[in-house]
Write a protein that holds these residues in place. Structure first.
Motif, PDB file in Angstrom:
ATOM      1  N   ARG B  73      18.842  37.492  56.855  1.00 17.35           N
ATOM      2  CA  ARG B  73      19.832  36.853  55.997  1.00 17.35           C
ATOM      3  C   ARG B  73      20.016  37.677  54.734  1.00 17.35           C
ATOM      4  O   ARG B  73      19.213  38.544  54.422  1.00 17.35           O
ATOM      5  N   LEU B  74      21.105  37.413  54.044  1.00 22.26           N
ATOM      6  CA  LEU B  74      21.292  37.959  52.709  1.00 22.26           C
ATOM      7  C   LEU B  74      21.103  36.807  51.736  1.00 22.26           C
ATOM      8  O   LEU B  74      21.490  35.680  52.018  1.00 22.26           O
ATOM      9  N   ASN B  75      20.524  37.096  50.597  1.00 21.27           N
ATOM     10  CA  ASN B  75      20.393  36.094  49.535  1.00 21.27           C
ATOM     11  C   ASN B  75      21.033  36.641  48.276  1.00 21.27           C
ATOM     12  O   ASN B  75      20.739  37.756  47.874  1.00 21.27           O
ATOM     13  N   LYS B  76      21.910  35.845  47.696  1.00 22.00           N
ATOM     14  CA  LYS B  76      22.412  36.270  46.391  1.00 22.00           C
ATOM     15  C   LYS B  76      21.856  35.328  45.329  1.00 22.00           C
ATOM     16  O   LYS B  76      21.502  34.180  45.618  1.00 22.00           O
ATOM     17  N   ALA B  77      21.754  35.828  44.115  1.00 24.56           N
ATOM     18  CA  ALA B  77      21.224  35.037  43.015  1.00 24.56           C
ATOM     19  C   ALA B  77      22.165  33.876  42.738  1.00 24.56           C
ATOM     20  O   ALA B  77      23.382  34.014  42.924  1.00 24.56           O
ATOM     21  N   PRO B  78      21.657  32.730  42.292  1.00 26.85           N
ATOM     22  CA  PRO B  78      20.244  32.429  42.103  1.00 26.85           C
ATOM     23  C   PRO B  78      19.626  31.892  43.385  1.00 26.85           C
ATOM     24  O   PRO B  78      20.240  31.097  44.086  1.00 26.85           O
ATOM     25  N   LEU B 156      30.714  37.472  60.484  1.00 20.62           N
ATOM     26  CA  LEU B 156      29.985  38.067  59.363  1.00 20.62           C
ATOM     27  C   LEU B 156      30.943  38.463  58.244  1.00 20.62           C
ATOM     28  O   LEU B 156      30.695  38.193  57.065  1.00 20.62           O
ATOM     29  N   LEU B 157      32.056  39.070  58.610  1.00 18.43           N
ATOM     30  CA  LEU B 157      33.027  39.475  57.590  1.00 18.43           C
ATOM     31  C   LEU B 157      33.593  38.252  56.876  1.00 18.43           C
ATOM     32  O   LEU B 157      33.760  38.258  55.651  1.00 18.43           O
ATOM     33  N   HIS B 163      31.965  33.282  51.371  1.00 19.67           N
ATOM     34  CA  HIS B 163      30.818  32.749  50.648  1.00 19.67           C
ATOM     35  C   HIS B 163      30.212  33.743  49.665  1.00 19.67           C
ATOM     36  O   HIS B 163      29.898  33.396  48.538  1.00 19.67           O
ATOM     37  N   LEU B 164      30.044  34.966  50.119  1.00 16.26           N
ATOM     38  CA  LEU B 164      29.288  35.906  49.300  1.00 16.26           C
ATOM     39  C   LEU B 164      30.141  36.457  48.161  1.00 16.26           C
ATOM     40  O   LEU B 164      29.754  36.408  47.002  1.00 16.26           O
ATOM     41  N   PHE B 165      31.320  36.959  48.490  1.00 16.22           N
ATOM     42  CA  PHE B 165      32.128  37.605  47.451  1.00 16.22           C
ATOM     43  C   PHE B 165      33.318  36.758  47.011  1.00 16.22           C
ATOM     44  O   PHE B 165      33.940  37.036  46.001  1.00 16.22           O
ATOM     45  N   LYS B 166      33.659  35.759  47.808  1.00 20.27           N
ATOM     46  CA  LYS B 166      34.791  34.894  47.499  1.00 20.27           C
ATOM     47  C   LYS B 166      36.036  35.712  47.163  1.00 20.27           C
ATOM     48  O   LYS B 166      36.715  35.482  46.158  1.00 20.27           O
ATOM     49  N   SER B 167      36.303  36.654  48.030  1.00 23.14           N
ATOM     50  CA  SER B 167      37.472  37.524  47.853  1.00 23.14           C
ATOM     51  C   SER B 167      37.800  38.186  49.188  1.00 23.14           C
ATOM     52  O   SER B 167      36.932  38.376  50.038  1.00 23.14           O
ATOM     53  N   ASN B 168      39.070  38.551  49.353  1.00 21.95           N
ATOM     54  CA  ASN B 168      39.468  39.253  50.570  1.00 21.95           C
ATOM     55  C   ASN B 168      39.124  40.727  50.525  1.00 21.95           C
ATOM     56  O   ASN B 168      39.208  41.418  51.540  1.00 21.95           O
ATOM     57  N   ALA B 169      38.792  41.193  49.344  1.00 24.82           N
ATOM     58  CA  ALA B 169      38.474  42.607  49.197  1.00 24.82           C
ATOM     59  C   ALA B 169      37.097  42.727  48.572  1.00 24.82           C
ATOM     60  O   ALA B 169      36.809  42.071  47.563  1.00 24.82           O
ATOM     61  N   PHE B 170      36.261  43.514  49.168  1.00 22.45           N
ATOM     62  CA  PHE B 170      34.903  43.678  48.639  1.00 22.45           C
ATOM     63  C   PHE B 170      34.326  44.964  49.200  1.00 22.45           C
ATOM     64  O   PHE B 170      34.876  45.561  50.121  1.00 22.45           O
ATOM     65  N   GLU B 171      33.226  45.365  48.610  1.00 20.95           N
ATOM     66  CA  GLU B 171      32.537  46.535  49.119  1.00 20.95           C
ATOM     67  C   GLU B 171      31.478  46.064  50.100  1.00 20.95           C
ATOM     68  O   GLU B 171      30.701  45.161  49.790  1.00 20.95           O
ATOM     69  N   LEU B 172      31.457  46.653  51.271  1.00 18.01           N
ATOM     70  CA  LEU B 172      30.453  46.265  52.269  1.00 18.01           C
ATOM     71  C   LEU B 172      29.058  46.440  51.678  1.00 18.01           C
ATOM     72  O   LEU B 172      28.702  47.535  51.245  1.00 18.01           O
ATOM     73  N   PRO B 173      28.264  45.379  51.674  1.00 13.74           N
ATOM     74  CA  PRO B 173      26.954  45.478  51.034  1.00 13.74           C
ATOM     75  C   PRO B 173      25.918  46.187  51.905  1.00 13.74           C
ATOM     76  O   PRO B 173      24.842  46.517  51.436  1.00 13.74           O
TER      77      PRO B 173
END
Lengths: 226, 226
Positions: B73-78, B156-157, B163-173
């Motif tokens: 899984r990925l975890n973002k803060a907090p 996943l995308l 959820h993670l970036f809340k945007s249609n454009a992001f940098e693949l983590p």
DNA sequence: ATATAAATGTGATATAAATCACATATTATG
DNA sequence: CATAATATGTGATTTATATCACATTTATAT
């Protein structure tokens, strides 16, 4: 049926830590119910209104997936069933179905919450319980997702033998079709794997689902080599 | 680095429930550390000696599987990282690695345990947290195990975007290789899927990993149809 | 900057496992 | 008891995806 929690010999490790007055509260907020094989204990999509404690028996936890039912885990008594789905959301995200005759205690959510608030030892034990299952789940999911079918089936049989029944001979608790959706494979493929394991003399499986592991060493090897 | 928990604006929901004297205790039993991209926060197989709280940043949780590393899984803060592996066993069953520059608080296990014992609201919030992650994990594992590759990648995308970036454009983590072991596939297959999604005009992916979802509707369809 | 290593893209091929097809067995049910 | 419904076993075929092979790009280190 009215329970007798005070003298119950099947209390959970957490409930063992409750104080006498808390046990009284538990007793007043607890209903004991029997389920026969195949009966649903709680169902995905319905409201989660009670804590469910498995006092005796064996239960499968399963959820609807994109292509059909997926068995997530088996739980044998003693165990809380679906704490996460009771606490984590108002609606159950998965179902619990008795695999064998089972005895279940339904505990009022409020009473249970109060135990957490008022009894730190109880809360701690519940946390430990949740943590241990997550570890086991992660391990299983990693293996399931990386091993191919023979390895997944070997692992499952070893798990039955080592942890669930603690014996080389046991009755398969699930049908071939259910085993298939536990290991995420088609029932035909699983059926073939069992034929092959029998042909190689690694297991013996009778028409009435009694399974004997004849070559645990071979199963171990198949399980680790994927 | 000495933390300043009292005035910390990034407290966990659980820590918000601590009383002033408990916050003092926390402050005395907490060390704040920065990690840069790629650094290991804790490692599978080592002793779990502290509670790990992710104050800022993004982290991957991963474990060794039969055929290689598996991202769980990925975890973002907090978020607390790996409560289950800290409580569930003395030894970590998985690793946590920073994906972006991250800030982590290491909290003494004993202090944290005492909060559970003495503060029911805190304990309850920790339980809720554990429960919610298990629900999410079960959902993800069911989907991963039943969908085939295009569906897994689409899901996943969408998860990244919704959820993670809340945007249609992001940098693949994650790198393609990492994405592959997240969705349990070979890196070649994942690479091909991305080429195909780009060719169909569903996503745009630049050389420097900036991804734009052009047709979310199509991704949704691919995700649900497996 | 240059060398070396690591990550990525893409075609060709191999393979595990799904699907299809159908026979047989087992379990429910009126 | 008979009939339907469900579960199972096994061959033939198809298909998704892994693997192999290699060119190319991107990152890392000297």
């Amino acid at each position: 049926m009215k329970p007798d929690c005070k003298f119950c010999k099947m209390k959970s490790p957490a409930a063992e830590l409750l104080k006498p007055d808390e046990i009284d509260t538990l007793e007043q907020n607890c209903a004991q119910v029997k389920f026969s094989k195949g009966e649903t204990i709680f169902r995905e999509g319905t409201f989660a209104t009670n804590i469910v404690y498995l006092r005796a028996g064996l239960v499968k936890i399963h959820m609807k997936g994109p292509i059909g039912e997926k068995i997530l885990r088996l739980n044998k008594a003693p165990a809380y069933l679906g704490l996460p789905t009771t606490f984590g959301d108002r609606v159950n995200h998965y179902s619990a179905t008795a695999i064998t005759e089972s005895e279940v205690c339904f505990i009022s959510l409020d009473a249970f919450k109060n135990f957490i608030y008022s009894n730190g030892n109880f809360a701690y034990e519940i946390i430990m319980d949740l943590c241990r299952s997550e570890l086991a789940d992660f391990q299983r999911f990693t293996n399931l997702s990386q091993k191919q079918l023979p390895g997944r089936i070997a692992e499952l049989l070893l798990c039955f033998s080592n942890h669930l029944f603690k014996s080389n001979a046991f009755e398969l608790p699930l049908s071939i079709t259910e085993l298939a959706n536990f290991v995420s494979a088609s029932r035909e493929s699983v059926s073939r794997q069992f034929s092959e394991l029998s042909r190689l003399g690694i297991i013996e499986l009778t028409h009435d689902k009694k399974l004997t592991i004849l070559r645990k060493d071979m199963l171990d090897k198949i399980s680790t080599n994927g």
